[in-house]
Scaffold this motif. Structure first.
Motif, PDB file in Angstrom:
ATOM      1  N   ILE A 320      43.267  -5.976 -10.080  1.00 62.25           N
ATOM      2  CA  ILE A 320      42.971  -4.648 -10.631  1.00 62.25           C
ATOM      3  C   ILE A 320      41.842  -4.720 -11.658  1.00 62.25           C
ATOM      4  CG2 ILE A 320      43.944  -2.794 -12.087  1.00 62.25           C
ATOM      5  CD1 ILE A 320      46.573  -3.238 -10.496  1.00 62.25           C
ATOM      6  N   SER A 321      41.894  -5.706 -12.560  1.00 60.49           N
ATOM      7  CA  SER A 321      40.822  -5.760 -13.575  1.00 60.49           C
ATOM      8  C   SER A 321      39.472  -6.115 -12.929  1.00 60.49           C
ATOM      9  CB  SER A 321      41.169  -6.728 -14.710  1.00 60.49           C
ATOM     10  OG  SER A 321      41.601  -7.932 -14.196  1.00 60.49           O
ATOM     11  N   LYS A 322      39.499  -6.960 -11.896  1.00 61.50           N
ATOM     12  CA  LYS A 322      38.246  -7.312 -11.208  1.00 61.50           C
ATOM     13  C   LYS A 322      37.650  -6.080 -10.540  1.00 61.50           C
ATOM     14  CE  LYS A 322      38.972 -12.122 -10.065  1.00 61.50           C
ATOM     15  NZ  LYS A 322      39.717 -12.927  -9.118  1.00 61.50           N
ATOM     16  N   LEU A 323      38.541  -5.328  -9.914  1.00 62.63           N
ATOM     17  CA  LEU A 323      38.105  -4.127  -9.200  1.00 62.63           C
ATOM     18  C   LEU A 323      37.460  -3.113 -10.156  1.00 62.63           C
ATOM     19  CD1 LEU A 323      40.472  -2.696  -6.636  1.00 62.63           C
ATOM     20  CD2 LEU A 323      39.811  -1.167  -8.455  1.00 62.63           C
ATOM     21  N   LEU A 328      32.378  -0.576 -12.043  1.00 61.91           N
ATOM     22  CA  LEU A 328      31.510  -0.204 -13.166  1.00 61.91           C
ATOM     23  C   LEU A 328      30.259  -1.092 -13.175  1.00 61.91           C
ATOM     24  CD1 LEU A 328      34.171   0.528 -15.947  1.00 61.91           C
ATOM     25  CD2 LEU A 328      33.050   2.125 -14.418  1.00 61.91           C
ATOM     26  N   PHE A 329      29.740  -1.362 -12.020  1.00 60.00           N
ATOM     27  CA  PHE A 329      28.476  -2.086 -11.805  1.00 60.00           C
ATOM     28  C   PHE A 329      28.516  -3.537 -12.267  1.00 60.00           C
ATOM     29  CE2 PHE A 329      27.264   2.420 -12.833  1.00 60.00           C
ATOM     30  CZ  PHE A 329      27.152   2.828 -11.508  1.00 60.00           C
ATOM     31  N   GLY A 330      29.719  -4.126 -12.288  1.00 61.61           N
ATOM     32  CA  GLY A 330      29.810  -5.561 -12.562  1.00 61.61           C
ATOM     33  C   GLY A 330      29.716  -5.938 -14.031  1.00 61.61           C
ATOM     34  N   THR A 331      29.576  -4.946 -14.910  1.00 62.10           N
ATOM     35  CA  THR A 331      29.558  -5.296 -16.340  1.00 62.10           C
ATOM     36  C   THR A 331      30.270  -4.216 -17.157  1.00 62.10           C
ATOM     37  OG1 THR A 331      28.216  -5.704 -18.285  1.00 62.10           O
ATOM     38  CG2 THR A 331      27.216  -4.318 -16.595  1.00 62.10           C
ATOM     39  N   LEU A 332      31.044  -4.680 -18.152  1.00 56.47           N
ATOM     40  CA  LEU A 332      31.768  -3.729 -19.014  1.00 56.47           C
ATOM     41  C   LEU A 332      31.172  -3.706 -20.417  1.00 56.47           C
ATOM     42  CD1 LEU A 332      35.452  -4.428 -17.921  1.00 56.47           C
ATOM     43  CD2 LEU A 332      33.785  -2.862 -16.935  1.00 56.47           C
ATOM     44  N   SER A 333      30.140  -4.482 -20.575  1.00 51.84           N
ATOM     45  CA  SER A 333      29.489  -4.558 -21.877  1.00 51.84           C
ATOM     46  C   SER A 333      28.950  -3.177 -22.244  1.00 51.84           C
ATOM     47  CB  SER A 333      28.359  -5.576 -21.744  1.00 51.84           C
ATOM     48  OG  SER A 333      27.764  -5.735 -22.954  1.00 51.84           O
ATOM     49  N   ASN A 334      29.193  -2.757 -23.475  1.00 55.36           N
ATOM     50  CA  ASN A 334      28.730  -1.447 -23.949  1.00 55.36           C
ATOM     51  C   ASN A 334      29.434  -0.277 -23.255  1.00 55.36           C
ATOM     52  OD1 ASN A 334      27.249  -0.526 -25.994  1.00 55.36           O
ATOM     53  ND2 ASN A 334      25.294  -0.505 -24.923  1.00 55.36           N
ATOM     54  N   LYS A 335      30.627  -0.543 -22.703  1.00 55.30           N
ATOM     55  CA  LYS A 335      31.349   0.545 -22.036  1.00 55.30           C
ATOM     56  C   LYS A 335      32.694   0.796 -22.714  1.00 55.30           C
ATOM     57  CE  LYS A 335      28.955   0.206 -17.733  1.00 55.30           C
ATOM     58  NZ  LYS A 335      28.759  -0.643 -16.586  1.00 55.30           N
ATOM     59  N   GLN A 358      47.787  -8.443 -19.476  1.00 60.01           N
ATOM     60  CA  GLN A 358      46.818  -9.260 -18.715  1.00 60.01           C
ATOM     61  C   GLN A 358      45.583  -8.437 -18.346  1.00 60.01           C
ATOM     62  OE1 GLN A 358      47.167 -12.668 -18.041  1.00 60.01           O
ATOM     63  NE2 GLN A 358      45.001 -12.330 -17.594  1.00 60.01           N
ATOM     64  N   ILE A 359      45.806  -7.206 -17.913  1.00 65.28           N
ATOM     65  CA  ILE A 359      44.676  -6.378 -17.478  1.00 65.28           C
ATOM     66  C   ILE A 359      43.748  -6.094 -18.669  1.00 65.28           C
ATOM     67  CG2 ILE A 359      44.056  -4.085 -16.554  1.00 65.28           C
ATOM     68  CD1 ILE A 359      46.586  -4.324 -14.765  1.00 65.28           C
ATOM     69  N   CYS A 360      44.320  -5.735 -19.818  1.00 62.77           N
ATOM     70  CA  CYS A 360      43.477  -5.462 -21.000  1.00 62.77           C
ATOM     71  C   CYS A 360      42.749  -6.738 -21.446  1.00 62.77           C
ATOM     72  CB  CYS A 360      44.314  -4.908 -22.156  1.00 62.77           C
ATOM     73  SG  CYS A 360      44.813  -3.216 -21.865  1.00 62.77           S
ATOM     74  N   GLN A 361      43.468  -7.856 -21.437  1.00 65.62           N
ATOM     75  CA  GLN A 361      42.807  -9.111 -21.833  1.00 65.62           C
ATOM     76  C   GLN A 361      41.608  -9.395 -20.930  1.00 65.62           C
ATOM     77  OE1 GLN A 361      46.063 -11.868 -21.901  1.00 65.62           O
ATOM     78  NE2 GLN A 361      46.312 -11.702 -24.131  1.00 65.62           N
ATOM     79  N   ASN A 362      41.781  -9.187 -19.629  1.00 64.86           N
ATOM     80  CA  ASN A 362      40.674  -9.421 -18.690  1.00 64.86           C
ATOM     81  C   ASN A 362      39.500  -8.489 -18.992  1.00 64.86           C
ATOM     82  OD1 ASN A 362      42.320 -11.252 -17.436  1.00 64.86           O
ATOM     83  ND2 ASN A 362      42.749 -10.008 -15.634  1.00 64.86           N
ATOM     84  N   LEU A 363      39.796  -7.229 -19.288  1.00 61.87           N
ATOM     85  CA  LEU A 363      38.713  -6.267 -19.559  1.00 61.87           C
ATOM     86  C   LEU A 363      38.006  -6.614 -20.870  1.00 61.87           C
ATOM     87  CD1 LEU A 363      40.505  -2.933 -18.516  1.00 61.87           C
ATOM     88  CD2 LEU A 363      38.950  -4.325 -17.144  1.00 61.87           C
ATOM     89  N   LEU A 364      38.780  -7.067 -21.850  1.00 58.94           N
ATOM     90  CA  LEU A 364      38.170  -7.470 -23.132  1.00 58.94           C
ATOM     91  C   LEU A 364      37.273  -8.691 -22.929  1.00 58.94           C
ATOM     92  CD1 LEU A 364      41.250  -6.980 -25.495  1.00 58.94           C
ATOM     93  CD2 LEU A 364      39.156  -5.625 -25.517  1.00 58.94           C
TER      94      LEU A 364
END
Ligand code: UDX
Ligand code: ADP
Length: 479
Positions: A320-323, A328-335, A358-364
């Motif tokens: 889910i976190s990978k998806l 979001l274009f492969g990057t979460l930086s500045n999002k 786990q999902i939040c940790q992956n996104l962080l």
């Protein structure tokens, strides 16, 4: 009846001990019940006159505690005194998975259970029935029994002598519906080898549970039945979660698949909701106990079979976190990503093993800035789970800022303003309030292209279509 129970002591005032003793107190006004715990703050909160501030959130619990507290239900730290007074002692302490040493990562850490047994051995007087209530690995009763037996031996020369019987009475309540489950259980299971002790515990339940629902077994069957029951339930969730991935890939809809397979009475309709992965204090721990037990007995294929249920669950959370990152274009930086729900399921404030962690940790890790909302989980608890929090004053003062400091999170008390400038919203817990959000309004304040990720499948895709939002729903291949 040989033993009549007038006084119960429950060691452990947690998610199991608190609700279970409250219901017994309510249904058995003739029995005095003392719930004791080492944790002073927890006990203070159980005694809080404001029932909204009890240490655990569980629907209807406050009303029952309000009715019984200080009448026949007492919460205290008086462990020694209350053990001394009791005819029956419930052990409801925590048994998390061992972090180090023999069996690390799989076996349960029994240090709290052992400490309890030692306290009981030391302080109890006369004949006492000791009931294991916490979920425990098979043959834990033996550990408790041997500690109690040793204390009997050492007190042989001094009167009055202490005697014990140990029973296994596993709890089948699910958090969020604990009171309902306790009041109307599918079954009550009592394992033991002494008929009089078993009868004494049966008499308590017979105050509200029909006799035919009270099953008695030998002690090991009772312990194993609890682990197996949770393993079977968790297995259903991993099964349907694995199918959700196939649905997304093929264009099928997992809700339709669930309905179709659940209509087969041999399969049944419950526990077929796909989600972000199972959490809670029991499922993973209990399966890993089965895995450990199987390995111990050289049953490696059996161990691998059950372990795969846990492995699928971890894979699913990471999927889910990978998806989200990919969309979001492969990057979460500045999002900015809004997380709706942190508890492991709705109607509880418990976050143990929540998929959200786990999902939040992956996104962080991907450098996202998260704004997390939950109806009952506190900011303090999220801080314990995510292990970091940097308060960003500039962000707090400027809701419209597009510059988010990656890898951080913030807590939102309510839903007002949290969607401003967000790139995505991820629903992780199925709280009712998330079902009535007006997504058209939300889409106007988010940053385009904006995404909704519904991992609980609680939104109606038709409602989202009215907005400009991109929509992903778990197991929905057409979404
Ligand atoms: C579980 C058992 O249900 C209970 O009998 C036992 O005593 C303790 O363990 P609990 O962990 O409190 O109870 O909650 P449960 O309702 O079983 O949910 C566990 C996890 O599975 C949650 O994260 C939930 O969201 C998830 N789940 C449940 C699904 O993803 N889909 C479902 O269909 C059901
Ligand atoms: P569960 O979900 O199994 O109820 P919790 O962690 O919510 O688990 O609750 C277990 C409680 O047991 C905690 O409040 C903890 O402080 C308490 N506890 C653990 N060991 C002891 C002990 N030896 N004596 C008294 N209380 C204990």
């Amino acid at each position: 009846m040989k033993y009549k129970i007038n006084n119960i002591c429950c060691i452990g005032a947690g998610y199991v001990g608190g609700p279970t003793m409250s219901v017994i107190a309510d249904k058995c006004p003739h029995i005095t019940i003392n719930v004791v715990d080492l944790n002073e703050e927890r006990i203070k909160n159980w005694n809080n006159p404001d029932i909204e501030k009890l240490p655990i959130y569980e629907p209807y619990l406050g009303e029952i505690v309000g009715r019984c507290r200080n009448k026949n239900l007492y919460f205290s730290n008086l462990i020694k005194e209350k053990i001394q007074e009791a005819d029956m002692i419930f052990i409801s302490v925590n048994t998390p998975t061992k972090k180090k040493g023999l069996g690390a990562g799989k076996a349960s850490d029994l240090k709290w259970v052992e400490a309890c047994a030692r306290q009981v051995a030391k302080f109890s007087t006369g004949y006492t029935i000791v009931v294991e209530k916490s979920t425990l690995p098979v043959r834990t009763a033996e550990v408790i029994k041997s500690i109690l037996d040793d204390s009997q031996k050492s007190s042989k020369n001094s009167a009055p002598s202490k005697t014990f019987n140990v029973l296994s009475n596993p709890e089948f309540l699910a958090e969020g519906s604990a009171i309902k489950d306790l009041l109307n259980p599918d079954r009550v299971l009592i394992g033991g080898d002494n008929n009089d002790a078993i009868k004494a515990l049966c008499e308590i339940y017979k105050n509200w549970v029909p006799e035919e629902k009270i099953l008695t077994t030998n002690i090991w069957s009772s312990e194993l039945a609890k682990l197996t029951s949770n393993a079977f339930l968790a297995q259903r969730i991993s099964s349907i979660n694995s199918i959700s991935a196939i649905c997304e890939a093929t264009g099928a809809n997992v809700k339709e698949v669930s309905r179709a397979i659940g209509s087969d009475s041999r399969i049944g309709s419950k526990f077929l909701n796909t989600g972000p992965g199972f959490g809670g204090s029991c499922f993973k721990k209990d399966i890993l106990n089965l895995v450990y037990l199987s390995e111990f007995f050289g049953l490696h294929e059996v161990a691998a079979f059950w372990e795969s249920v846990v492995n699928l669950n971890s894979w699913h959370q990471n999927r889910i976190s990978k998806l989200i990152t990919k969309k979001l274009f492969g990057t979460l930086s500045n999002k900015k990503i809004v997380i709706l729900g942190f508890a492991f399921k709705a109607n509880t404030n418990d976050t143990r093993e929540s998929a959200a962690i786990q999902i939040c940790q992956n996104l962080l890790e991907e450098d996202a800035y998260l704004v997390i909302h939950d109806s009952k989980v506190s900011s303090k608890q999220i801080e314990v789970d995510l292990g970091r929090k940097v308060l960003l004053d500039d962000l707090k003062n400027n809701d419209n800022s597009n510059i988010f400091k990656g890898g951080n999170w913030d807590f939102a008390q309510d839903l007002s303003c949290i969607f401003n400038n967000a790139d995505a919203v991820v629903i992780l817990t199925e709280w009712d309030i998330y079902k009535s959000i007006n997504w058209e309004d939300v889409s106007r304040v988010m940053r385009c292209p904006a995404w909704i990720f519904d991992t609980r499948s609680i939104l109606n895709p038709i409602d989202i279509k009215k907005s400009d939002l991109n929509f992903w729903q778990i197991g929905n291949g057409l979404g």
